[in-house]
Design a protein around this motif. Structure first.
Motif, PDB file in Angstrom:
ATOM      1  N   HIS A 110     -16.848  10.592 -23.285  1.00 12.88           N
ATOM      2  CA  HIS A 110     -15.999   9.421 -24.138  1.00 12.88           C
ATOM      3  C   HIS A 110     -15.669   8.363 -23.250  1.00 12.88           C
ATOM      4  N   SER A 149     -12.066  14.348 -24.674  1.00  7.04           N
ATOM      5  CA  SER A 149     -12.744  13.490 -23.682  1.00  7.04           C
ATOM      6  C   SER A 149     -14.399  13.550 -23.505  1.00  7.04           C
ATOM      7  N   THR A 185     -18.462  14.985 -25.669  1.00  7.90           N
ATOM      8  CA  THR A 185     -19.079  15.740 -26.675  1.00  7.90           C
ATOM      9  C   THR A 185     -20.309  16.339 -26.029  1.00  7.90           C
TER      10      THR A 185
END
Length: 136
Positions: A61, A40, A42
């Protein structure tokens, strides 16, 4: 007990990964040191040869709306060898910057600086390195 903590990174949530990476590389010479991708979000760690401290960018994300910075966030700070040259370079590059200012208190120079704003609205104080005050 004598605890000596070493600052290692600061984290900012950003909306547009490519835009933020381009900004931090062009403005401050920070490059990707590591990237960790989760389902979900980075995490991207940025650094340069000037220090071991890293800037962590978090990209959630699927997020479409800008983050509300609130009134608690202050700024990040960096120091540069030639403040006037960096100010001129950033102005020519079209970055959002303030005029150069000197902060004084009771005749003591605390620092000479300007502020740079990143694409998500975060403020970055750019200080003259080695000037009177406490900035390396």
């Amino acid at each position: 007990m004598n605890i000596v903590a070493k600052m290692i990174h600061s984290m900012l949530r950003v909306l547009d990964e490519a835009r933020s990476l381009a900004f931090y590389e062009e403005a401050l010479g920070l490059k990707v040191a590591d990237r960790v991708v989760f389902d979900s979000f980075t995490l991207i760690y940025l650094a340069n040869a000037e220090q071991t401290f890293e800037l962590e960018l978090t990209i959630n994300h699927g997020r479409k709306e800008a983050y509300a910075l609130g009134d608690g966030y202050g700024h990040l700070a960096v120091s540069v060898e030639d403040l006037a040259s960096e100010h001129a370079r950033m102005e020519e590059a079209g970055f959002t910057i303030t005029p150069i200012k000197t902060l004084e208190n009771n005749g003591r120079t605390i620092g000479t600086f300007f502020f740079l704003t990143d694409p998500d609205g975060y403020k970055i104080e750019v200080l003259q390195r080695g000037a009177p005050g406490r900035f390396l």
